[in-house]
Design a protein around this motif. Sequence first.
Motif, PDB file in Angstrom:
ATOM      1  N   TRP A  10      45.078  12.230  23.857  1.00 56.04           N
ATOM      2  CA  TRP A  10      45.138  13.503  23.122  1.00 56.04           C
ATOM      3  C   TRP A  10      46.056  14.453  23.881  1.00 56.04           C
ATOM      4  O   TRP A  10      46.019  14.473  25.113  1.00 56.04           O
TER       5      TRP A  10
ATOM      6  N   ASP B 131      34.719  15.689  18.837  1.00 54.87           N
ATOM      7  CA  ASP B 131      35.894  15.252  18.088  1.00 54.87           C
ATOM      8  C   ASP B 131      36.891  14.543  18.987  1.00 54.87           C
ATOM      9  O   ASP B 131      37.702  13.747  18.535  1.00 54.87           O
ATOM     10  N   VAL B 132      36.850  14.877  20.280  1.00 54.43           N
ATOM     11  CA  VAL B 132      37.834  14.323  21.205  1.00 54.43           C
ATOM     12  C   VAL B 132      37.235  13.175  22.020  1.00 54.43           C
ATOM     13  O   VAL B 132      37.849  12.124  22.179  1.00 54.43           O
TER      14      VAL B 132
ATOM     15  N   GLU C 150      44.946  14.106  29.287  1.00 56.77           N
ATOM     16  CA  GLU C 150      45.882  13.719  28.221  1.00 56.77           C
ATOM     17  C   GLU C 150      46.193  12.235  28.365  1.00 56.77           C
ATOM     18  O   GLU C 150      46.196  11.485  27.393  1.00 56.77           O
TER      19      GLU C 150
ATOM     20  N   GLU D 199      46.418  19.827  21.007  1.00 60.52           N
ATOM     21  CA  GLU D 199      45.600  19.350  19.888  1.00 60.52           C
ATOM     22  C   GLU D 199      44.114  19.472  20.209  1.00 60.52           C
ATOM     23  O   GLU D 199      43.305  19.817  19.347  1.00 60.52           O
ATOM     24  N   ALA D 200      43.788  19.184  21.473  1.00 62.77           N
ATOM     25  CA  ALA D 200      42.373  19.100  21.844  1.00 62.77           C
ATOM     26  C   ALA D 200      41.727  20.479  21.995  1.00 62.77           C
ATOM     27  O   ALA D 200      40.569  20.672  21.622  1.00 62.77           O
TER      28      ALA D 200
ATOM     29  N   PHE E  27      42.189  21.690  29.028  1.00 67.69           N
ATOM     30  CA  PHE E  27      42.287  20.237  28.971  1.00 67.69           C
ATOM     31  C   PHE E  27      43.467  19.851  29.847  1.00 67.69           C
ATOM     32  O   PHE E  27      44.597  20.224  29.550  1.00 67.69           O
TER      33      PHE E  27
ATOM     34  N   LYS F 255      42.480   8.233  21.378  1.00 68.77           N
ATOM     35  CA  LYS F 255      43.076   8.621  20.100  1.00 68.77           C
ATOM     36  C   LYS F 255      43.939   7.503  19.521  1.00 68.77           C
ATOM     37  O   LYS F 255      44.041   7.343  18.321  1.00 68.77           O
TER      38      LYS F 255
ATOM     39  N   ILE G 124      36.342  22.929  23.313  1.00 63.28           N
ATOM     40  CA  ILE G 124      37.228  22.728  24.465  1.00 63.28           C
ATOM     41  C   ILE G 124      38.109  23.959  24.684  1.00 63.28           C
ATOM     42  O   ILE G 124      38.805  24.401  23.762  1.00 63.28           O
TER      43      ILE G 124
ATOM     44  N   THR H 158      42.942  10.091  27.454  1.00 65.63           N
ATOM     45  CA  THR H 158      42.402  10.109  26.084  1.00 65.63           C
ATOM     46  C   THR H 158      43.466   9.898  25.013  1.00 65.63           C
ATOM     47  O   THR H 158      43.123   9.678  23.863  1.00 65.63           O
TER      48      THR H 158
END
Length: 525
Positions: free
Chosen positions: A205, A217-218, A200, A209-210, A195, A262, A192, A203
Motif C-alpha cells: 500500500w 481495510d489495509v 509500504e 492511499e492508506a 504510515f 494489496k 490510520i 503491505t
Amino acid sequence: MLILHDFRVRQRDYLLEISRAMTAQLDLSEVLRLTLNASVAMLSGEMGLIALRDVNGNYRIRATMGVENQNIETLSEQLMDLVSHSAEMDRAQLDERLRLMAASLNPRLKQAIAIPLVMAGDPLGLLIVFREYKGNATPDDLQILQSFADQAAIAVHNAQLYAGIDQERRRLAAILQHSADGVMILDPDLHILSFNRALERMTAWQAEEAIGLHLDDVIQWERLDIGDITQSMLNGWPQHNPHEGDTTDDNTLYVEGDLLRKDGLALSIGITYAPLFASSGHLVNIIANVRDITNFRKAQEMQSIFISTVSHELRTPITLIKGYAGTLNRDDVTWNPSIVRDGLTVIEEESDRLNALVDNLITASKLQTRHQLDINPDATHLDEVAARTVERFSKQTAKHTLELNFPTDFPIVHADEVRIRQVIDNLVSNAIKYAPEGGTIEVGGYYDRDTMTIYVQDNGIGMTETEQARLFERFYRVDNALSRKTEGTGLGLYLSRAIVEAHGGEIRVESTPNEGSVFIFTIPR
Ligand code: ADP
C-alpha cells in the motif's frame, strides 16, 4: 497627571500590540521589532537594539532601530566585549561603557539604558535603548523598559520551545520514516494517521492511499494466528493505569499472522500495538510496530523438520543395534559363530551410519554459520573414486546394474578425495533409492581444457521442475509416497552442493518424472 495617564495608556497599548503579535504566532523577529519600537518610542530614544544569547553564550544582535547598517558590526564587537567583561565591572563602569557605545554610534547620543531579557532566571538576551539625554535612566524609564523586556523574554522563550518541539517532531518523523520496521500511528477509532516506508514495502500500500482508511481495510489477514485487535478492543483493551505513567509495556497487544498484501501476495508479520494516553487518561493514539517474521517462521519450520527427520533417522539404526545386541546377549541361547558375526556386522554398519549422520549434521550446522566448507585438496583420480563407489554399491543391490563410463585418459585433479567420494556416494545411493524398480545406473565422466565433469544417471522416478528447484536446500525432501518410506534426511544434496562449490564447481540436475534423473557436477581442473 493627564500626561502621565496618556503615557500609561500608550505603554499599555504597546504591550497589547506586542502580546497580540505573540498570540498571532508571528515570527520572533517581528515580535522583537515591535518590542524594540515600543521601547524606543516610550523612552523617547534615538536608537535601540535587541541582542539574543545563542547556545554558546554569545550575544548576537537580532533587531535594531535607527542604527545604520555599517555600524552594526562595530556594535556587535562592543557588545561582546561588554558582556564578556560585565562580571568584573561595577554599575558605574558598566554605565560608562554603555555611554561610550552610544557615543561611538553618534556623538549626540549621551545615554544607553540596558535591560537583560530573563526568563525563569535564565539570561536570554539584552535590550538597549540609546538616548540624547545626559545622566542616568530614572526608575520610571527602567520600569517601562522592564515591562517590554519581559514580553520579549516570553516571546524568545516560546520561540525556543517551539524550535525545540519542531526539531523533536522532525527527528521523530525521520525515525518513523526510515525505521526498518513498519510503523503506523492510529487514532482511537483505528483510522490510520501515519504510515511509514517500511510498511509500504511490506503491505504494497502507498502511504497516501492508506492514510485515512480504517486499519481493517489495509491490514487484511489471510490467516490470523495470535491476537485480534478488534476483539481485544471490544473486551476493553487498552486499559489506562494512572499509577504507571502514560504508557506501560504490559499494555501492548501482539497480533501475528499471514497478511494479505494489496498485490495479493502473503507475508508473515507480527504487529505490536502500544496505546498512548493523554495525562487526563483518554486514549490519544495507538502506535503499531509491524515486523516481517518470514525468516523467523522459516527458521521455526526448519527446526521442526529437522527434529522430525533427525529423530526418525536416528531411530532406525538405534533400533537395529539394540535389537541385535539384545539378541546376541541372551544367556539362554548359544548362537553359532556365523550368526554372531552377522549380528556384529549389522551393529558395526549401523554404528557407522549413525556416525555419518552425526557428521553430516555437524557439517550442515557449520555451513549454516560459516557458509563455506573447509576442504583438503590433493592429487585425486576421480575415476578411481567413482569405480570404488560403484563396486561397493553393486554388492548392496541385486535389482540395479551399475555401469562405469570414464575415458581411459581421465586426468588427475586437485580435489579433496574424502569429500568428493561423499558426493558420488550420495548420488549413487539416491539413484538406487529413487529407482525402486531397479534398472541401470550409469556413473561416468568427461573433461575439457578447463573442467572435469562427473554424472550419475538413473531411470528412476525422476522429479518435476518445481521439485528440482528446491532439491539442494537443507532438509528438503520431495514429498511423495516413495520418499516417505525411504530413509533420508534431506541433507545429502545440500552437503553435496556445498562440497562441489568449495571446489569452485557447480552441481545441477536434469530430470523427467517417471523417466529418470541425471545429476551432473563439474569442478575446475
Ligand atoms: P535424502 O536424504 O532425502 O535422500 P537428499 O538431499 O540426498 O536427501 O535428496 C533430497 C531429495 O531429492 C530426496 O528426498 C528425493 O526426494 C530427491 N532425490 C534425490 N535424488 C533423486 C533421484 N536420483 N531421483 C529422484 N529423486 C531424487
